[in-house]
Design a protein around this motif. Sequence first.
Motif, mmCIF file in Angstrom:
data_model
loop_
_atom_site.group_PDB
_atom_site.id
_atom_site.type_symbol
_atom_site.label_atom_id
_atom_site.label_comp_id
_atom_site.label_asym_id
_atom_site.label_seq_id
_atom_site.Cartn_x
_atom_site.Cartn_y
_atom_site.Cartn_z
ATOM 1 N N GLY A 16 0.806 -1.214 0.000
ATOM 2 C CA GLY A 16 0.000 0.000 0.000
ATOM 3 C C GLY A 16 0.836 1.260 0.000
ATOM 4 O O GLY A 16 2.071 1.221 -0.062
ATOM 5 N N SER A 17 0.148 2.395 0.086
ATOM 6 C CA SER A 17 0.802 3.709 0.022
ATOM 7 C C SER A 17 0.308 4.607 1.144
ATOM 8 O O SER A 17 -0.823 4.468 1.620
ATOM 9 N N LEU A 18 1.171 5.516 1.535
ATOM 10 C CA LEU A 18 0.830 6.580 2.474
ATOM 11 C C LEU A 18 1.584 7.836 2.058
ATOM 12 O O LEU A 18 2.658 7.752 1.457
ATOM 13 N N ARG A 19 1.020 8.966 2.433
ATOM 14 C CA ARG A 19 1.701 10.233 2.169
ATOM 15 C C ARG A 19 1.826 10.984 3.481
ATOM 16 O O ARG A 19 0.816 11.293 4.125
ATOM 17 N N LEU A 20 3.033 11.261 3.868
ATOM 18 C CA LEU A 20 3.299 12.029 5.072
ATOM 19 C C LEU A 20 3.528 13.491 4.710
ATOM 20 O O LEU A 20 4.079 13.793 3.646
ATOM 21 N N SER A 21 3.118 14.368 5.605
ATOM 22 C CA SER A 21 3.346 15.800 5.419
ATOM 23 C C SER A 21 4.027 16.375 6.639
ATOM 24 O O SER A 21 3.784 15.927 7.764
ATOM 25 N N CYS A 22 4.854 17.366 6.406
ATOM 26 C CA CYS A 22 5.524 18.081 7.485
ATOM 27 C C CYS A 22 5.325 19.571 7.240
ATOM 28 O O CYS A 22 5.929 20.139 6.331
ATOM 29 N N ALA A 23 4.465 20.188 8.043
ATOM 30 C CA ALA A 23 4.268 21.624 7.961
ATOM 31 C C ALA A 23 5.369 22.302 8.758
ATOM 32 O O ALA A 23 5.627 21.933 9.919
ATOM 33 N N HIS A 24 6.034 23.260 8.134
ATOM 34 C CA HIS A 24 7.170 23.881 8.802
ATOM 35 C C HIS A 24 7.111 25.389 8.709
ATOM 36 O O HIS A 24 6.537 25.956 7.768
ATOM 37 N N SER A 25 7.684 26.044 9.699
ATOM 38 C CA SER A 25 7.692 27.503 9.750
ATOM 39 C C SER A 25 8.873 27.953 10.592
ATOM 40 O O SER A 25 9.503 27.150 11.285
ATOM 41 N N GLY A 26 9.155 29.254 10.508
ATOM 42 C CA GLY A 26 10.241 29.798 11.298
ATOM 43 C C GLY A 26 11.359 30.315 10.428
ATOM 44 O O GLY A 26 11.178 30.603 9.251
ATOM 45 N N ASP A 27 12.518 30.400 11.009
ATOM 46 C CA ASP A 27 13.687 30.946 10.348
ATOM 47 C C ASP A 27 14.040 30.163 9.088
ATOM 48 O O ASP A 27 14.289 28.949 9.139
ATOM 49 N N THR A 28 14.052 30.831 7.945
ATOM 50 C CA THR A 28 14.298 30.155 6.668
ATOM 51 C C THR A 28 15.680 29.527 6.603
ATOM 52 O O THR A 28 15.853 28.405 6.138
ATOM 53 N N PHE A 29 16.692 30.244 7.077
ATOM 54 C CA PHE A 29 18.058 29.728 7.032
ATOM 55 C C PHE A 29 18.173 28.415 7.787
ATOM 56 O O PHE A 29 18.925 27.514 7.391
ATOM 57 N N SER A 30 17.451 28.282 8.856
ATOM 58 C CA SER A 30 17.524 27.071 9.682
ATOM 59 C C SER A 30 16.867 25.872 9.022
ATOM 60 O O SER A 30 16.916 24.767 9.566
ATOM 61 N N ARG A 31 16.248 26.065 7.844
ATOM 62 C CA ARG A 31 15.618 24.968 7.114
ATOM 63 C C ARG A 31 16.357 24.663 5.815
ATOM 64 O O ARG A 31 15.754 24.148 4.872
ATOM 65 N N ASN A 32 17.638 25.012 5.747
ATOM 66 C CA ASN A 32 18.417 24.755 4.539
ATOM 67 C C ASN A 32 18.493 23.278 4.203
ATOM 68 O O ASN A 32 18.556 22.889 3.044
ATOM 69 N N CYS A 33 18.532 22.447 5.209
ATOM 70 C CA CYS A 33 18.517 21.004 5.032
ATOM 71 C C CYS A 33 17.318 20.455 5.797
ATOM 72 O O CYS A 33 17.169 20.701 7.002
ATOM 73 N N MET A 34 16.482 19.715 5.095
ATOM 74 C CA MET A 34 15.325 19.095 5.746
ATOM 75 C C MET A 34 15.283 17.630 5.360
ATOM 76 O O MET A 34 15.705 17.242 4.259
ATOM 77 N N GLY A 35 14.770 16.840 6.264
ATOM 78 C CA GLY A 35 14.758 15.421 5.972
ATOM 79 C C GLY A 35 13.709 14.659 6.753
ATOM 80 O O GLY A 35 13.132 15.162 7.725
ATOM 81 N N TRP A 36 13.487 13.456 6.300
ATOM 82 C CA TRP A 36 12.625 12.496 6.984
ATOM 83 C C TRP A 36 13.505 11.421 7.615
ATOM 84 O O TRP A 36 14.430 10.913 6.979
ATOM 85 N N PHE A 37 13.191 11.104 8.844
ATOM 86 C CA PHE A 37 13.857 10.036 9.577
ATOM 87 C C PHE A 37 12.804 9.062 10.073
ATOM 88 O O PHE A 37 11.623 9.393 10.138
ATOM 89 N N ARG A 38 13.251 7.893 10.452
ATOM 90 C CA ARG A 38 12.331 6.938 11.063
ATOM 91 C C ARG A 38 13.047 6.154 12.149
ATOM 92 O O ARG A 38 14.265 5.997 12.122
ATOM 93 N N GLN A 39 12.249 5.710 13.092
ATOM 94 C CA GLN A 39 12.802 4.923 14.189
ATOM 95 C C GLN A 39 11.826 3.820 14.553
ATOM 96 O O GLN A 39 10.695 4.093 14.964
ATOM 97 N N ALA A 40 12.291 2.585 14.363
ATOM 98 C CA ALA A 40 11.506 1.418 14.745
ATOM 99 C C ALA A 40 11.851 1.039 16.185
ATOM 100 O O ALA A 40 12.927 1.370 16.675
ATOM 101 N N PRO A 41 10.951 0.345 16.867
ATOM 102 C CA PRO A 41 11.216 -0.052 18.261
ATOM 103 C C PRO A 41 12.520 -0.829 18.379
ATOM 104 O O PRO A 41 12.760 -1.771 17.628
ATOM 105 N N GLY A 42 13.361 -0.420 19.311
ATOM 106 C CA GLY A 42 14.618 -1.106 19.541
ATOM 107 C C GLY A 42 15.711 -0.799 18.545
ATOM 108 O O GLY A 42 16.800 -1.387 18.622
ATOM 109 N N LYS A 43 15.444 0.100 17.622
ATOM 110 C CA LYS A 43 16.451 0.435 16.608
ATOM 111 C C LYS A 43 16.810 1.912 16.688
ATOM 112 O O LYS A 43 16.073 2.724 17.240
#
Length: 126
Positions: A16-43
Amino acid sequence: QVQLAESGGGSVQAGGSLRLSCAHSGDTFSRNCMGWFRQAPGKEREGVAHITADGTITYADSVQGRFTISQDKAKNIMSLQMNNLKPEDTAMYYCAADPYSVVCRPSRSPRSFNYWGQGTQVTVSS
């Protein structure tokens, strides 16, 4: 300061499929690099997909060809389209931002990112 808020997680069956969204705001310079991370239990938390302010995109090998990261600059929303989901994709997914963009790729340590959202759960059943 940067504010990040994820949404769009849920439960799906393998393939199947899912679409995640990340709404962001604030200082533009501080968002020069953005990313998605994930963490599974115990990892450890791992990088999934990253995007720089100039649009450079990189993916982890495990999601290459299945996930697509994008950035809507007009709406300040970063998205992660996840297709052909597998049980091993099950994890809490987080978006993050940081001003340092020279190294902006999934292999970069999550500890180096300054700003984080609260996370959204993705569960993939077989």
